[in-house]
Design an enzyme around this catalytic site. Sequence first.
Site, mmCIF file in Angstrom:
data_model
loop_
_atom_site.group_PDB
_atom_site.id
_atom_site.type_symbol
_atom_site.label_atom_id
_atom_site.label_comp_id
_atom_site.label_asym_id
_atom_site.label_seq_id
_atom_site.Cartn_x
_atom_site.Cartn_y
_atom_site.Cartn_z
ATOM 1 C CE LYS A 1 -2.215 -1.216 3.775
ATOM 2 N NZ LYS A 1 -1.491 -2.477 4.029
ATOM 3 N NE ARG B 1 -4.635 -1.524 10.143
ATOM 4 C CZ ARG B 1 -3.611 -0.915 9.541
ATOM 5 N NH1 ARG B 1 -3.743 0.277 9.034
ATOM 6 N NH2 ARG B 1 -2.460 -1.529 9.452
ATOM 7 N NE ARG C 1 7.064 -2.145 6.446
ATOM 8 C CZ ARG C 1 5.737 -2.051 6.546
ATOM 9 N NH1 ARG C 1 4.994 -1.721 5.494
ATOM 10 N NH2 ARG C 1 5.149 -2.320 7.701
ATOM 11 N NE ARG D 1 5.836 0.011 10.628
ATOM 12 C CZ ARG D 1 4.676 -0.116 9.981
ATOM 13 N NH1 ARG D 1 4.507 0.454 8.797
ATOM 14 N NH2 ARG D 1 3.699 -0.814 10.518
ATOM 15 N NE ARG E 1 1.934 -4.885 11.515
ATOM 16 C CZ ARG E 1 3.070 -4.678 10.836
ATOM 17 N NH1 ARG E 1 4.210 -5.195 11.282
ATOM 18 N NH2 ARG E 1 3.054 -3.974 9.748
HETATM 19 P P1 ADP Z 1 1.094 -1.555 7.611
HETATM 20 O O1 ADP Z 1 1.517 -0.541 6.571
HETATM 21 O O2 ADP Z 1 2.175 -2.517 7.917
HETATM 22 O O3 ADP Z 1 -0.216 -2.192 7.302
HETATM 23 P P2 ADP Z 1 0.358 0.713 9.244
HETATM 24 O O4 ADP Z 1 1.508 1.635 9.176
HETATM 25 O O5 ADP Z 1 -0.835 0.998 8.406
HETATM 26 O O6 ADP Z 1 0.892 -0.752 8.977
HETATM 27 O O7 ADP Z 1 -0.144 0.584 10.743
HETATM 28 C C1 ADP Z 1 0.764 0.332 11.803
HETATM 29 C C2 ADP Z 1 -0.024 0.206 13.101
HETATM 30 O O8 ADP Z 1 -0.721 1.450 13.369
HETATM 31 C C3 ADP Z 1 -1.129 -0.851 13.082
HETATM 32 O O9 ADP Z 1 -0.634 -2.136 13.420
HETATM 33 C C4 ADP Z 1 -2.084 -0.305 14.159
HETATM 34 O O10 ADP Z 1 -1.595 -0.558 15.469
HETATM 35 C C5 ADP Z 1 -2.013 1.198 13.922
HETATM 36 N N1 ADP Z 1 -3.033 1.677 12.954
HETATM 37 C C6 ADP Z 1 -2.814 2.285 11.747
HETATM 38 N N2 ADP Z 1 -3.974 2.573 11.130
HETATM 39 C C7 ADP Z 1 -4.964 2.137 11.969
HETATM 40 C C8 ADP Z 1 -6.388 2.126 11.891
HETATM 41 N N3 ADP Z 1 -7.048 2.617 10.815
HETATM 42 N N4 ADP Z 1 -7.079 1.597 12.939
HETATM 43 C C9 ADP Z 1 -6.446 1.120 14.014
HETATM 44 N N5 ADP Z 1 -5.119 1.069 14.149
HETATM 45 C C10 ADP Z 1 -4.366 1.576 13.144
HETATM 46 P P1 ADP Z 2 2.060 -1.837 3.226
HETATM 47 O O1 ADP Z 2 2.030 -0.322 3.224
HETATM 48 O O2 ADP Z 2 0.871 -2.448 2.528
HETATM 49 O O3 ADP Z 2 2.267 -2.424 4.588
HETATM 50 P P2 ADP Z 2 4.668 -1.527 1.861
HETATM 51 O O4 ADP Z 2 4.382 -0.705 0.665
HETATM 52 O O5 ADP Z 2 5.330 -0.875 3.023
HETATM 53 O O6 ADP Z 2 3.300 -2.295 2.335
HETATM 54 O O7 ADP Z 2 5.512 -2.784 1.376
HETATM 55 C C1 ADP Z 2 5.937 -3.795 2.293
HETATM 56 C C2 ADP Z 2 7.334 -4.275 1.912
HETATM 57 O O8 ADP Z 2 7.271 -4.999 0.673
HETATM 58 C C3 ADP Z 2 8.342 -3.147 1.682
HETATM 59 O O9 ADP Z 2 9.582 -3.596 2.140
HETATM 60 C C4 ADP Z 2 8.321 -2.952 0.156
HETATM 61 O O10 ADP Z 2 9.574 -2.474 -0.326
HETATM 62 C C5 ADP Z 2 8.056 -4.369 -0.337
HETATM 63 N N1 ADP Z 2 7.239 -4.400 -1.565
HETATM 64 C C6 ADP Z 2 6.233 -3.550 -1.907
HETATM 65 N N2 ADP Z 2 5.692 -3.899 -3.101
HETATM 66 C C7 ADP Z 2 6.367 -4.995 -3.505
HETATM 67 C C8 ADP Z 2 6.264 -5.848 -4.665
HETATM 68 N N3 ADP Z 2 5.349 -5.614 -5.616
HETATM 69 N N4 ADP Z 2 7.118 -6.899 -4.751
HETATM 70 C C9 ADP Z 2 8.029 -7.137 -3.776
HETATM 71 N N5 ADP Z 2 8.172 -6.383 -2.651
HETATM 72 C C10 ADP Z 2 7.350 -5.326 -2.521
#
Ligand code: ADP
Ligand code: ADP
Length: 220
Positions: A16, A91, A130, A163, A174
């Site tokens: 994302k 979420r 990541r 992170r 998660r």
């Molecule tokens: P990822 O990109 O790995 O999905 P995020 O950066 O979106 O993770 O979220 C990291 C953490 O922040 C989540 O595990 C949760 O604890 C909190 N968080 C983020 N967005 C939300 C949401 N919309 N509702 C509840 N918790 C959230």
């Molecule tokens: P999210 O915001 O959904 O948690 P991220 O965009 O942070 O996901 O991506 C999670 C990890 O996967 C990062 O380390 C990123 O560089 C890697 N990644 C993202 N897209 C791809 C892809 N299409 N193929 C392989 N690795 C990817």
Amino acid sequence: MTQFNLILLGPPGAGKGTQAGRIVAEYGIPHISTGDILRAAVKNQTQMGLEAKKFMDAGELVPDSVVIGIVKDRLQEPDTAKGFLMDGFPRTIPQAEALDEVLDALDRGVTKTLVILVDEEDLVRRLTGRRICRSCQTPFHVMFNPPKNEGVCDVCGGELYQRDDDTEATVRNRLDVYRNQTEPLIDYYDRAGVVARIDGAQAPDVVYESIRAALGPAGA
Ligand code: ADP
Ligand code: ADP
Ligand code: ZN
């Protein structure tokens, strides 16, 4: 004027954040990441950050009231008039209902929900490798998307870090939380007829082409 009121939905690690950078650059809308906003609050040790940190470290969701408040405030900003890209929000069903209420009051609605789909074992590999930029939050991966210079952001030259919640145990939790609380949103938005399913297993550029095809041209 075509509105781009967009939601990026998908499990942690689906890509994302990676895709968000491309989408906001082309479509000229602000990127609203509740995760980024919460991490900034933790770093600045605000009241909200102190409250949120324990949930984030455990891989649990921060309470709905907190994140709904964040998003309501953010949607008051004038840069959201043409649209926005929600990343990591909603979420839960109550969060989705709250967003619908806010948009309804503005005579707006969700234009498209992009659901990015990736297998679970790939997600674990993506998240544990990541690295994120401390300054601009761009995600990288030590193997799948390495920066040109180790530890340095390609976009802004900032320092990359891992992170606290990108450890295998927290990642597994998660993913469980996603399945139980967030996946039902796909049905919720399917009922509204706004879902586009995107195969997230492809390379980032290929994934982005599917997203563009689903959204249509930016200037329309
Ligand atoms: P990822 O990109 O790995 O999905 P995020 O950066 O979106 O993770 O979220 C990291 C953490 O922040 C989540 O595990 C949760 O604890 C909190 N968080 C983020 N967005 C939300 C949401 N919309 N509702 C509840 N918790 C959230
Ligand atoms: P999210 O915001 O959904 O948690 P991220 O965009 O942070 O996901 O991506 C999670 C990890 O996967 C990062 O380390 C990123 O560089 C890697 N990644 C993202 N897209 C791809 C892809 N299409 N193929 C392989 N690795 C990817
Ligand atoms: Zn950067």
